[in-house]
Motif scaffolding. Sequence first.
Motif, short mmCIF file in Angstrom:
data_model
loop_
_atom_site.label_atom_id
_atom_site.label_comp_id
_atom_site.label_asym_id
_atom_site.label_seq_id
_atom_site.Cartn_x
_atom_site.Cartn_y
_atom_site.Cartn_z
N UNK A 17 18.52 25.49 36.09
CA UNK A 17 18.22 25.36 34.67
C UNK A 17 19.53 25.56 33.92
N UNK A 18 19.92 24.54 33.15
CA UNK A 18 21.15 24.64 32.36
C UNK A 18 20.88 25.19 30.97
N UNK A 19 19.75 24.83 30.39
CA UNK A 19 19.47 25.24 29.01
C UNK A 19 17.96 25.28 28.76
N UNK A 20 17.56 26.27 27.97
CA UNK A 20 16.19 26.35 27.48
C UNK A 20 16.18 25.68 26.11
N UNK A 21 15.32 24.69 25.93
CA UNK A 21 15.26 23.95 24.67
C UNK A 21 14.26 24.53 23.69
N UNK A 22 13.05 24.78 24.18
CA UNK A 22 11.98 25.32 23.34
C UNK A 22 11.13 26.24 24.19
N UNK A 23 10.52 27.22 23.53
CA UNK A 23 9.65 28.15 24.24
C UNK A 23 8.58 28.68 23.30
N UNK A 24 7.37 28.74 23.79
CA UNK A 24 6.30 29.45 23.11
C UNK A 24 5.82 30.49 24.12
N UNK A 28 4.24 27.98 27.09
CA UNK A 28 5.00 26.89 27.70
C UNK A 28 6.49 27.05 27.42
N UNK A 29 7.27 26.29 28.18
CA UNK A 29 8.73 26.30 28.00
C UNK A 29 9.28 24.94 28.41
N UNK A 30 10.32 24.49 27.68
CA UNK A 30 11.01 23.25 27.99
C UNK A 30 12.49 23.56 28.21
N UNK A 31 13.07 22.90 29.19
CA UNK A 31 14.49 23.07 29.47
C UNK A 31 15.02 21.84 30.20
N UNK A 32 16.27 21.93 30.62
CA UNK A 32 16.84 20.81 31.38
C UNK A 32 17.94 21.27 32.32
N UNK A 33 18.26 20.36 33.23
CA UNK A 33 19.38 20.51 34.17
C UNK A 33 20.13 19.20 34.18
N UNK A 34 21.44 19.25 33.90
CA UNK A 34 22.28 18.06 34.02
C UNK A 34 22.70 17.92 35.47
N UNK A 35 22.50 16.73 36.02
CA UNK A 35 22.83 16.48 37.42
C UNK A 35 24.23 15.85 37.48
N UNK A 36 25.12 16.51 38.21
CA UNK A 36 26.49 15.98 38.35
C UNK A 36 26.75 15.61 39.81
N UNK A 94 17.79 16.03 33.90
CA UNK A 94 16.48 16.35 34.44
C UNK A 94 15.77 17.25 33.43
N UNK A 95 14.79 16.69 32.73
CA UNK A 95 14.02 17.47 31.75
C UNK A 95 12.87 18.15 32.46
N UNK A 96 12.69 19.43 32.18
CA UNK A 96 11.70 20.26 32.87
C UNK A 96 10.73 20.85 31.85
N UNK A 97 9.45 20.91 32.23
CA UNK A 97 8.42 21.48 31.37
C UNK A 97 7.47 22.30 32.24
N UNK A 98 7.18 23.52 31.80
CA UNK A 98 6.26 24.41 32.51
C UNK A 98 5.26 24.94 31.51
N UNK A 99 3.97 24.79 31.82
CA UNK A 99 2.89 25.27 30.96
C UNK A 99 2.10 26.34 31.70
#
Length: 136
Positions: A17-24, A28-36, A94-99
């Motif tokens: 996980x590179x960054x958390x974008x939004x969280x409640x 739920x939570x949204x984040x992403x990982x940049x693939x290099x 890579x956008x990630x979402x967990x509910x």
Amino acid sequence: MTKISNVLPHRYPFLFVDQILEIEQNKWVKGYKNITINEWFFYENNNSVPSTLIIEGLAQLGAFATMSDNNGLGFLSALKGIEVLGQAYPGDRLDLYYKVLKNKRGFIIGEGVATVGNKVIIRADEIMIYLQANTE
């Protein structure tokens, strides 16, 4: 926003996980990982992210839905209903979402989705995380 290193004990090369974008919180939570291209799991005959590592990224993200700084340690405990529908490659975000579906007695059950662009590449019906409370 909670700093990733304050919640997860993971560090390079096993932090997905590179960054958390939004969280409640507790929902739920949204984040992403940049693939290099420099990721340790890429080699001559493998140019895509292993699906198991994407699922690990979803579980790591899930820890943020129910945890705050220094309140425990989460462990990936069980998976159910995993669908691999695509792949992620170097240069992708890579956008990630967990509910959160259920949170009871230290067991957090949630569903997860990983996307690249607008395409779902992994869907998980259940990702169970066991939260071990901090005893300090």
